[in-house]
Design a protein around this motif. Structure first.
Motif, short mmCIF file in Angstrom:
data_model
loop_
_atom_site.label_atom_id
_atom_site.label_comp_id
_atom_site.label_asym_id
_atom_site.label_seq_id
_atom_site.Cartn_x
_atom_site.Cartn_y
_atom_site.Cartn_z
N UNK A 118 -13.31 5.37 -13.29
CA UNK A 118 -14.34 4.43 -13.72
C UNK A 118 -13.69 3.21 -14.36
N UNK A 119 -12.64 3.43 -15.15
CA UNK A 119 -11.89 2.31 -15.74
C UNK A 119 -11.27 1.45 -14.65
N UNK A 120 -10.66 2.08 -13.65
CA UNK A 120 -10.04 1.31 -12.56
C UNK A 120 -11.09 0.54 -11.76
N UNK A 121 -12.28 1.10 -11.61
CA UNK A 121 -13.36 0.39 -10.92
C UNK A 121 -13.72 -0.89 -11.67
N UNK A 122 -13.63 -0.85 -12.98
CA UNK A 122 -13.94 -2.04 -13.79
C UNK A 122 -12.74 -2.98 -13.94
N UNK A 123 -11.56 -2.41 -14.15
CA UNK A 123 -10.37 -3.22 -14.47
C UNK A 123 -9.65 -3.73 -13.22
N UNK A 124 -9.80 -3.07 -12.10
CA UNK A 124 -9.07 -3.45 -10.91
C UNK A 124 -7.74 -2.74 -10.81
N UNK A 125 -6.95 -3.17 -9.85
CA UNK A 125 -5.72 -2.46 -9.49
C UNK A 125 -4.50 -2.85 -10.30
N UNK A 126 -4.51 -4.00 -10.93
CA UNK A 126 -3.32 -4.48 -11.62
C UNK A 126 -2.44 -5.29 -10.68
N UNK A 127 -1.36 -5.83 -11.23
CA UNK A 127 -0.53 -6.76 -10.45
C UNK A 127 0.30 -6.11 -9.34
N UNK A 128 0.65 -4.86 -9.48
CA UNK A 128 1.46 -4.20 -8.47
C UNK A 128 0.53 -3.46 -7.49
N UNK A 129 -0.12 -4.22 -6.64
CA UNK A 129 -1.11 -3.64 -5.73
C UNK A 129 -1.25 -4.51 -4.49
N UNK A 130 -1.78 -3.91 -3.46
CA UNK A 130 -2.09 -4.68 -2.25
C UNK A 130 -3.27 -5.63 -2.50
N UNK A 131 -4.19 -5.21 -3.37
CA UNK A 131 -5.30 -6.11 -3.73
C UNK A 131 -4.76 -7.43 -4.31
N UNK A 132 -3.79 -7.32 -5.22
CA UNK A 132 -3.22 -8.50 -5.87
C UNK A 132 -2.46 -9.35 -4.85
N UNK A 133 -1.74 -8.71 -3.94
CA UNK A 133 -0.98 -9.50 -2.96
C UNK A 133 -1.90 -10.17 -1.94
N UNK A 134 -3.04 -9.55 -1.66
CA UNK A 134 -4.01 -10.16 -0.73
C UNK A 134 -4.66 -11.39 -1.33
N UNK A 135 -4.80 -11.43 -2.64
CA UNK A 135 -5.39 -12.59 -3.31
C UNK A 135 -4.42 -13.75 -3.33
N UNK A 136 -3.14 -13.45 -3.20
CA UNK A 136 -2.13 -14.49 -3.15
C UNK A 136 -1.70 -14.88 -4.46
#
Length: 136
Positions: A118-136
């Motif tokens: 639930x915390x991760x759903x709110x906070x997101x993945x953090x900087x070491x993630x594919x989500x972060x690299x996709x955002x550029x």
């Protein structure tokens, strides 16, 4: 600005440790899915996997898919939200009927997974993630 001399780690480590928490929780959750569906690691009871299309089988699919996505940090928020709900459901369905206290009913891990996800759903993945690299 004065630093907090009592803090064991600098505040700048927070986002990195969010990523570490996500990776560790995702790998542990993934292991539950691989055990249920792929038989690895072998379970202590040596039994086979759950019957296809049973609740346990669906739980294994969710653990496998969301565990992999959370570990990689890909689509983390929706994957973590689904995983959190799955663990809440598992707690109330499988653990709570056994005993009122989580330490007695074996549900403490399900509760912890539920709130970490639930915390991760709110906070997101953090900087070491594919989500972060996709955002550029």
């Amino acid at each position: 600005m004065p630093s907090d001399v009592t803090a064991p780690l600098p505040a700048s480590w927070g986002p990195r440790l969010l990523s570490v928490l996500r990776i560790v929780a995702g790998l542990l959750f993934l292991a539950h899915g691989t055990q249920k569906l792929l038989g690895f690691p072998a379970s202590a009871d040596g039994g086979g996997g759950p019957e296809m299309m049973s609740l346990s089988w669906f739980a294994g699919v969710i653990e496998l898919v969301t565990g992999a996505l959370i570990t990689l940090g890909l689509f983390t928020r929706p994957a973590a939200f689904l995983a959190s709900g799955t663990m809440a459901f598992a707690y109330w369905l499988a653990h709570a009927p056994r005993d009122f206290y989580p330490v007695n009913n074996g549900g403490d891990a399900a509760i912890l997974y539920c709130f970490v996800f639930l915390y991760l759903a709110a906070a997101g993945a953090g900087p070491w993630s594919l989500d972060a690299s996709r955002r550029g």
